[in-house]
Structures are given as structure tokens and as C-alpha cells.
Design an enzyme around this catalytic site. Sequence first.
Site, PDB file in Angstrom:
ATOM      1  N   PHE A 135      15.746  -3.920 -59.529  1.00  0.00           N
ATOM      2  CA  PHE A 135      16.127  -5.311 -59.761  1.00  0.00           C
ATOM      3  C   PHE A 135      15.054  -5.977 -60.612  1.00  0.00           C
ATOM      4  O   PHE A 135      13.858  -5.848 -60.321  1.00  0.00           O
ATOM      5  CB  PHE A 135      16.303  -6.060 -58.441  1.00  0.00           C
ATOM      6  CG  PHE A 135      16.933  -7.407 -58.618  1.00  0.00           C
ATOM      7  CD1 PHE A 135      18.285  -7.526 -58.889  1.00  0.00           C
ATOM      8  CD2 PHE A 135      16.167  -8.557 -58.549  1.00  0.00           C
ATOM      9  CE1 PHE A 135      18.865  -8.772 -59.077  1.00  0.00           C
ATOM     10  CE2 PHE A 135      16.740  -9.812 -58.734  1.00  0.00           C
ATOM     11  CZ  PHE A 135      18.099  -9.913 -59.003  1.00  0.00           C
ATOM     12  N   ASP A 153      12.168  -2.935 -51.152  1.00  0.00           N
ATOM     13  CA  ASP A 153      12.996  -4.125 -51.295  1.00  0.00           C
ATOM     14  C   ASP A 153      14.321  -3.846 -50.594  1.00  0.00           C
ATOM     15  O   ASP A 153      15.075  -2.958 -51.011  1.00  0.00           O
ATOM     16  CB  ASP A 153      13.211  -4.430 -52.781  1.00  0.00           C
ATOM     17  CG  ASP A 153      14.010  -5.698 -53.021  1.00  0.00           C
ATOM     18  OD1 ASP A 153      14.735  -6.132 -52.105  1.00  0.00           O
ATOM     19  OD2 ASP A 153      13.952  -6.234 -54.141  1.00  0.00           O
ATOM     20  N   TYR A 188      20.467 -14.026 -47.943  1.00  0.00           N
ATOM     21  CA  TYR A 188      21.713 -14.676 -48.360  1.00  0.00           C
ATOM     22  C   TYR A 188      22.791 -13.703 -48.809  1.00  0.00           C
ATOM     23  O   TYR A 188      23.870 -14.132 -49.196  1.00  0.00           O
ATOM     24  CB  TYR A 188      21.451 -15.718 -49.453  1.00  0.00           C
ATOM     25  CG  TYR A 188      20.678 -15.232 -50.660  1.00  0.00           C
ATOM     26  CD1 TYR A 188      21.278 -14.451 -51.636  1.00  0.00           C
ATOM     27  CD2 TYR A 188      19.347 -15.581 -50.832  1.00  0.00           C
ATOM     28  CE1 TYR A 188      20.566 -14.015 -52.738  1.00  0.00           C
ATOM     29  CE2 TYR A 188      18.636 -15.160 -51.931  1.00  0.00           C
ATOM     30  CZ  TYR A 188      19.243 -14.373 -52.891  1.00  0.00           C
ATOM     31  OH  TYR A 188      18.530 -13.939 -53.983  1.00  0.00           O
ATOM     32  N   LYS A 189      22.534 -12.410 -48.737  1.00  0.00           N
ATOM     33  CA  LYS A 189      23.568 -11.431 -49.089  1.00  0.00           C
ATOM     34  C   LYS A 189      24.291 -10.987 -47.810  1.00  0.00           C
ATOM     35  O   LYS A 189      25.077 -11.733 -47.242  1.00  0.00           O
ATOM     36  CB  LYS A 189      22.932 -10.260 -49.839  1.00  0.00           C
ATOM     37  CG  LYS A 189      22.240 -10.658 -51.142  1.00  0.00           C
ATOM     38  CD  LYS A 189      21.703  -9.457 -51.874  1.00  0.00           C
ATOM     39  CE  LYS A 189      20.779  -9.842 -53.016  1.00  0.00           C
ATOM     40  NZ  LYS A 189      21.436 -10.617 -54.080  1.00  0.00           N
ATOM     41  N   ARG A 201      30.979  -5.117 -60.047  1.00  0.00           N
ATOM     42  CA  ARG A 201      30.444  -4.816 -58.717  1.00  0.00           C
ATOM     43  C   ARG A 201      31.392  -5.334 -57.649  1.00  0.00           C
ATOM     44  O   ARG A 201      31.851  -6.488 -57.708  1.00  0.00           O
ATOM     45  CB  ARG A 201      29.072  -5.451 -58.512  1.00  0.00           C
ATOM     46  CG  ARG A 201      27.970  -4.879 -59.335  1.00  0.00           C
ATOM     47  CD  ARG A 201      26.604  -5.279 -58.772  1.00  0.00           C
ATOM     48  NE  ARG A 201      26.518  -6.690 -58.418  1.00  0.00           N
ATOM     49  CZ  ARG A 201      25.449  -7.239 -57.813  1.00  0.00           C
ATOM     50  NH1 ARG A 201      24.413  -6.497 -57.500  1.00  0.00           N
ATOM     51  NH2 ARG A 201      25.436  -8.537 -57.532  1.00  0.00           N
TER      52      ARG A 201
END
Length: 416
Positions: free
Chosen positions: A129, A201, A226-227, A375
Amino acid sequence: MHTRADCLQADRQDPLAPLKQLFDLPPDVIYLDGNSLGVLPKTAAARAAQVIGQEWGNGLIRSWNTAGWFELPARLGDKLGQLIGAGQGQVVVTDTTSLNLFKALAAALRIQQQAAPQRRVIVSERDNFPTDLYMIQGMIDLLQQGYELRLIDDNLPLEQALDDSTAALLLSHVNYRTGAMYDMAAVTAQAHARGALAIWDLAHAAGAVPVDVTGANADFAVGCTYKYLNAGPGAPAYIWVAPRHTDRFWQPLSGWWGHQRPFDMTATYEPAGGIRRYLCGTQPIVSLSLVECGLDVSLAADMNEVRKKSLALGDLFIELTENRCAGHPLTLVTPREHARRGSHVSIRHPHGYAVMQALIARGVIGDYREPEVLRFGLTPLYLGYADVWDAVDVLKDVLDSEVWKQPQFSQRGAVT
């Protein structure tokens, strides 16, 4: 599952199905983007009203003590730790993933400077990322001590990238673009065998796949809430530090919340003992409070069942897409093997952005990542098998009809 009726039957037998009722999902939407932003827990609105109306509105500054605001980062950290294999007192929920990554990397490098100062290489993945890579680059620029970023890719495998010059290895457990997953324990052991520290991560892993930072013998881990943890847009992130490292150094963002006695107001920094030293400044209490709503739902689920369903949803999505959308230029970029797959499926299409916008217009919400990647997040807590069937139905129609060619679907927004 060869028919939609088969999918509906599987949904009726799904032990996780009751958890869907704990979320406030909009009607006529199939949400396949929980890997980017989770949905709203039904308890969140009432919790927000309580924090704003009662704790802030009535309690005012007293609520730092009476409502437990001061202890909130550590208390939530203990809850979150259960989802990543951490012990009590080893996690704090605070700041952003990027900032926590900076703290972890700085601590790892300081440990190595004391033990093996010749180690000046930080290894990561070219497809990691971007914020992870940017923070490494910023750290190297800040230190000005000859550090180097070495990126693994198709031409440089991990086993060749790790050597006696490696200080730290920083990888995402699940890749944000492809959904490919590392074996955390095996890779951590590989890093340790070369004398490197392992930083993970967990942004695209925690809450979706089983994580055991303790069992993997990892050194540091960070992630967002928040995912898959459904804490809300921009909700605070978290950091875990292995107990063997916690008190060796204090992290560089030595703000007053990480002080041993912050309200002594002394002019000299004295780090708190344990994980609290990884706090920095005053916490965002409203957003921090909402993290608990998502954590409570995740803790109500059996993670083995979550993983089992995630893989089944992924298998179904891949099979249906390949069978029903054959003839279209779709290329699967997510590993098929269960041991190497996270909880989202990524597919390339030459006009992926426009295709995704056409899907979103039809109520099938995924997202797009460069280059050309559609995605689809498969979140077992609120997604069913019939949802996957219906989503592929819409994808087939969007592709067959070429509706994605309409000009409005090629207009880029600031967020993709």
C-alpha cells in the site's frame, strides 16, 4: 451452488447470517466494498448521540474521568487485541495507520541501531500500500544516515532481498490491490533468521482473516479500524508492539499522552510504561468511541466461521464470474489458493474504472484501483451467497450491454 436457489439455501444455513441484522445496510444495495469502508453498525448512531449529547454536552470536561475517555485507547485496544492474537495491554487504538507505522518503524530501527548498527536496509514490497512506502521513504529522508529501501517484486523475491544488511521487513498481511495473503508466521521466521525485525500492516486482514501476531512471533503490527472492523470513515487506527520490545525505546512522536504522568506538566518527557507510550496527543473521543460498536460485532463472530465463509464467497464469486462473464476481457489477479487469499477478489478489465462506475450506478458497490483493477470485498458479517449471485448477474449485464461505455462512467471522482 449452481442456482440462485442453492445460494438462498446456503444463506439460510449460514451461522453468521444473524449478524447481518446488526448493521444498517441501505436497501437495494449489494455492498462489496467493506475492504475499503465498512458499513454502519446499528448501535453507532445511539453511541454517537450518547457521546455528543450526554458525555460532551452534559458531562463536559468531567467526562475525561467520569465517562472513561482517558482510558479509551487502551480499553479498546484490549478488545481489538482479541481479533489479532494480542494479549491484554499490548494494543492501543489511536492516530492513523500511517502515523502508527512511523512509530513502529522508528522503534524497530532504534532497536537495530543498538544491536546491529550496520543494518541499514528496510525491505518492503513494490506493490505494498503506497502510504507504507511513503512513510519508509520519509523516515529515510529524515534520518539521513544511509538507510535504503529495498522492494521485493517479480525480479527480487523475499529470500533474496533479506540479508545481513536488513534492519526491518515491512509487509501487508493481505495486499490491498490483489488480495494476496502472506503466511505471517513463515515470513516472520524468515526475517528473524536474517536478523531483521518484522512489521505487519493488518489493514486488509484484521476482522476478515484469522490473525495471530503472538503466534507468528511478529515484532510490530499496525492497522485501521474502518474496513472490516466497521468503525466509521477515518476512524482511529491501532498499533501492537510485542512485549519484548515495548519498553526498549519510546516512539519518536513523544506527545503528552504517552507521558508517564501527563498532568504533572513537566518540561521533560518521561515515557509511560507499556503500550501507552505509543500514544501521542489528545484523542478524538467522538470517532474513537464509535470504534467499539464495530469491534463488538466482530467479537460476536466465530473467526473460523468468518474465514470459512469468506473463502466460500470468494470461490463462488470467482467461479460465477469466469463462467457467466466468459468472453469479456477479465483477468483474475487474486490467488485462487485459499492459503494465499484474503477476503477480497480483484479482477482486471481494460476499462475497469468505467465498469466499476456502471456497477455502482446499478447498486453493486465495489471500488477501483490502478491499474485497471475492480475490487470486490467479501465481508462475511453482512454479505450472503445470494448477494454474490446477484452481483455477478449485474456485472454480466453491464459487460454484455456495454453500458459502461456511457460517458458519465468515465468521469473521474477524487476518490476511486
